[in-house]
Motif scaffolding. Structure first.
Motif, PDB file in Angstrom:
ATOM      1  N   ALA A  28       0.830  -1.208   0.000  1.00  0.00           N
ATOM      2  CA  ALA A  28       0.000   0.000   0.000  1.00  0.00           C
ATOM      3  C   ALA A  28       0.866   1.260   0.000  1.00  0.00           C
ATOM      4  O   ALA A  28       0.647   2.180  -0.800  1.00  0.00           O
ATOM      5  CB  ALA A  28      -0.934  -0.008   1.209  1.00  0.00           C
ATOM      6  N   LEU A  29       1.844   1.318   0.887  1.00  0.00           N
ATOM      7  CA  LEU A  29       2.703   2.500   0.986  1.00  0.00           C
ATOM      8  C   LEU A  29       3.552   2.692  -0.263  1.00  0.00           C
ATOM      9  O   LEU A  29       3.635   3.792  -0.815  1.00  0.00           O
ATOM     10  CB  LEU A  29       3.616   2.378   2.216  1.00  0.00           C
ATOM     11  CG  LEU A  29       2.929   2.410   3.588  1.00  0.00           C
ATOM     12  CD1 LEU A  29       3.940   2.132   4.691  1.00  0.00           C
ATOM     13  CD2 LEU A  29       2.258   3.753   3.818  1.00  0.00           C
ATOM     14  N   SER A  30       4.176   1.612  -0.720  1.00  0.00           N
ATOM     15  CA  SER A  30       5.081   1.731  -1.873  1.00  0.00           C
ATOM     16  C   SER A  30       4.318   1.990  -3.165  1.00  0.00           C
ATOM     17  O   SER A  30       4.861   2.602  -4.092  1.00  0.00           O
ATOM     18  CB  SER A  30       5.940   0.472  -2.002  1.00  0.00           C
ATOM     19  OG  SER A  30       5.148  -0.688  -2.183  1.00  0.00           O
ATOM     20  N   THR A  31       3.066   1.536  -3.257  1.00  0.00           N
ATOM     21  CA  THR A  31       2.272   1.813  -4.454  1.00  0.00           C
ATOM     22  C   THR A  31       1.973   3.303  -4.564  1.00  0.00           C
ATOM     23  O   THR A  31       2.113   3.900  -5.641  1.00  0.00           O
ATOM     24  CB  THR A  31       0.955   1.018  -4.437  1.00  0.00           C
ATOM     25  OG1 THR A  31       1.252  -0.388  -4.477  1.00  0.00           O
ATOM     26  CG2 THR A  31       0.088   1.370  -5.639  1.00  0.00           C
ATOM     27  N   VAL A  96       9.007  -3.211   7.604  1.00  0.00           N
ATOM     28  CA  VAL A  96       8.190  -2.509   6.605  1.00  0.00           C
ATOM     29  C   VAL A  96       8.934  -1.314   6.022  1.00  0.00           C
ATOM     30  O   VAL A  96       8.820  -1.031   4.815  1.00  0.00           O
ATOM     31  CB  VAL A  96       6.851  -2.069   7.230  1.00  0.00           C
ATOM     32  CG1 VAL A  96       6.135  -1.055   6.341  1.00  0.00           C
ATOM     33  CG2 VAL A  96       5.951  -3.280   7.460  1.00  0.00           C
ATOM     34  N   PHE A  97       9.710  -0.617   6.837  1.00  0.00           N
ATOM     35  CA  PHE A  97      10.372   0.613   6.374  1.00  0.00           C
ATOM     36  C   PHE A  97      11.350   0.349   5.226  1.00  0.00           C
ATOM     37  O   PHE A  97      11.200   0.945   4.142  1.00  0.00           O
ATOM     38  CB  PHE A  97      11.074   1.310   7.536  1.00  0.00           C
ATOM     39  CG  PHE A  97      11.776   2.576   7.136  1.00  0.00           C
ATOM     40  CD1 PHE A  97      11.064   3.739   6.890  1.00  0.00           C
ATOM     41  CD2 PHE A  97      13.152   2.598   6.976  1.00  0.00           C
ATOM     42  CE1 PHE A  97      11.701   4.909   6.509  1.00  0.00           C
ATOM     43  CE2 PHE A  97      13.801   3.763   6.593  1.00  0.00           C
ATOM     44  CZ  PHE A  97      13.083   4.916   6.359  1.00  0.00           C
ATOM     45  N   PRO A  98      12.362  -0.514   5.380  1.00  0.00           N
ATOM     46  CA  PRO A  98      13.266  -0.754   4.247  1.00  0.00           C
ATOM     47  C   PRO A  98      12.573  -1.426   3.073  1.00  0.00           C
ATOM     48  O   PRO A  98      12.921  -1.170   1.910  1.00  0.00           O
ATOM     49  CB  PRO A  98      14.362  -1.657   4.839  1.00  0.00           C
ATOM     50  CG  PRO A  98      13.753  -2.266   6.043  1.00  0.00           C
ATOM     51  CD  PRO A  98      12.800  -1.260   6.572  1.00  0.00           C
ATOM     52  N   MET A  99      11.589  -2.278   3.345  1.00  0.00           N
ATOM     53  CA  MET A  99      10.837  -2.895   2.259  1.00  0.00           C
ATOM     54  C   MET A  99      10.125  -1.837   1.426  1.00  0.00           C
ATOM     55  O   MET A  99      10.101  -1.904   0.195  1.00  0.00           O
ATOM     56  CB  MET A  99       9.823  -3.906   2.817  1.00  0.00           C
ATOM     57  CG  MET A  99      10.442  -5.207   3.328  1.00  0.00           C
ATOM     58  SD  MET A  99       9.238  -6.260   4.198  1.00  0.00           S
ATOM     59  CE  MET A  99       8.083  -6.630   2.873  1.00  0.00           C
ATOM     60  N   THR A 100       9.560  -0.833   2.098  1.00  0.00           N
ATOM     61  CA  THR A 100       8.847   0.238   1.396  1.00  0.00           C
ATOM     62  C   THR A 100       9.802   1.071   0.558  1.00  0.00           C
ATOM     63  O   THR A 100       9.489   1.424  -0.589  1.00  0.00           O
ATOM     64  CB  THR A 100       8.112   1.137   2.404  1.00  0.00           C
ATOM     65  OG1 THR A 100       7.164   0.360   3.136  1.00  0.00           O
ATOM     66  CG2 THR A 100       7.388   2.270   1.693  1.00  0.00           C
ATOM     67  N   VAL A 102      12.738   0.225  -0.789  1.00  0.00           N
ATOM     68  CA  VAL A 102      13.201  -0.526  -1.960  1.00  0.00           C
ATOM     69  C   VAL A 102      12.071  -0.717  -2.967  1.00  0.00           C
ATOM     70  O   VAL A 102      12.249  -0.532  -4.179  1.00  0.00           O
ATOM     71  CB  VAL A 102      13.786  -1.885  -1.530  1.00  0.00           C
ATOM     72  CG1 VAL A 102      14.135  -2.736  -2.747  1.00  0.00           C
ATOM     73  CG2 VAL A 102      15.030  -1.681  -0.667  1.00  0.00           C
ATOM     74  N   ALA A 103      10.876  -1.081  -2.477  1.00  0.00           N
ATOM     75  CA  ALA A 103       9.749  -1.343  -3.376  1.00  0.00           C
ATOM     76  C   ALA A 103       9.283  -0.079  -4.087  1.00  0.00           C
ATOM     77  O   ALA A 103       8.845  -0.137  -5.244  1.00  0.00           O
ATOM     78  CB  ALA A 103       8.588  -1.951  -2.594  1.00  0.00           C
ATOM     79  N   THR A 104       9.378   1.067  -3.421  1.00  0.00           N
ATOM     80  CA  THR A 104       8.935   2.328  -4.032  1.00  0.00           C
ATOM     81  C   THR A 104       9.657   2.602  -5.336  1.00  0.00           C
ATOM     82  O   THR A 104       9.037   2.938  -6.361  1.00  0.00           O
ATOM     83  CB  THR A 104       9.160   3.505  -3.061  1.00  0.00           C
ATOM     84  OG1 THR A 104       8.253   3.372  -1.957  1.00  0.00           O
ATOM     85  CG2 THR A 104       8.922   4.839  -3.754  1.00  0.00           C
TER      86      THR A 104
END
Length: 220
Positions: A28-31, A96-100, A102-104
């Motif tokens: 949701a955040l990275s989208t 969640v923070f590093p995942m977001t 990188v995914a962003t």
């Protein structure tokens, strides 16, 4: 020490819930962030609706620097920032923070590449009707590329399941942490097999859902 499966299954359920939580929150955040960065990257390119060489170069450089870095290295490198933002480097929220991050940037490149596939005539038609740059981006380009964008997000969703497993090996929680703590470190093959099957089931479910949604959009 082998796992007692009569009492171990609740741990599997809890770990699966943690993985789903990490993946969905990150998606949701990275989208949202990735769509914004991708639109900016597309709009500022040469010949775009808002051409700006400097902004395009800066965004492109950020993406090209972050995307090739393996996630296990990224999560360690971002640990001080994660601690400053989240307050801890352990647990699902910390993962969640590093995942977001990188995914962003991965989603941003997906957005840009799919917007580039939209026929230029569609943009020209919108311009001739008096549409401004923001309206063209949000009401013309995104709807036109929505089907391929969903497929791209499905690819990222599957990648996030992989990211969550990696995060679990360094204290991020979820199925990866379960596999590391109760499987790998205790040499329990049964735990490793179950965690792999859970991850496969999550990936298959994500791919099935993404394919169904994209097909429905493309048929419109």
């Amino acid at each position: 020490m082998k796992a007692d499966w009569s009492t171990f299954w609740p741990k599997v359920v809890d770990a699966t819930g943690e993985t789903v939580y990490m993946v969905l929150i990150t998606l949701a955040l990275s989208t949202v962030l990735g769509l914004a960065v991708g639109l900016a990257l597309y709009a500022t390119r040469k010949g775009g609706v808002l051409p700006n060489r400097l902004v395009h170069a800066v965004l492109g450089t950020f993406i090209n620097v972050i995307r090739p870095v393996p996630f296990i290295i990224a999560i360690v490198a971002l640990a001080p920032v994660t601690r400053a933002v989240v307050g801890t480097m352990i647990g699902t929220d910390a993962a969640v923070f590093p995942m977001t991050i990188v995914a962003t940037f991965g989603i941003a490149r997906i957005v840009e590449s799919n917007l580039l596939s939209v026929e230029p005539g569609v943009i020209e038609a919108a311009r001739s009707m008096g549409a401004g740059p923001l309206r063209i981006l949000l009401t013309v380009l995104v709807p036109e590329a929505l089907g391929p964008l969903v497929l791209g997000l499905t690819f990222m969703l599957v990648a996030l399941i992989d990211f969550s497993a990696v995060a679990g090996t360094v204290g991020g929680g979820g199925v990866g942490n379960l596999a590391m703590t109760y499987g790998y470190l205790r040499f329990d093959t049964s735990v490793m097999v179950v965690t792999v099957l859970v991850l496969i089931a999550l990936v298959q479910s994500a791919q099935f859902l993404g394919d169904r949604v994209s097909r429905r959009i493309l048929r419109r």
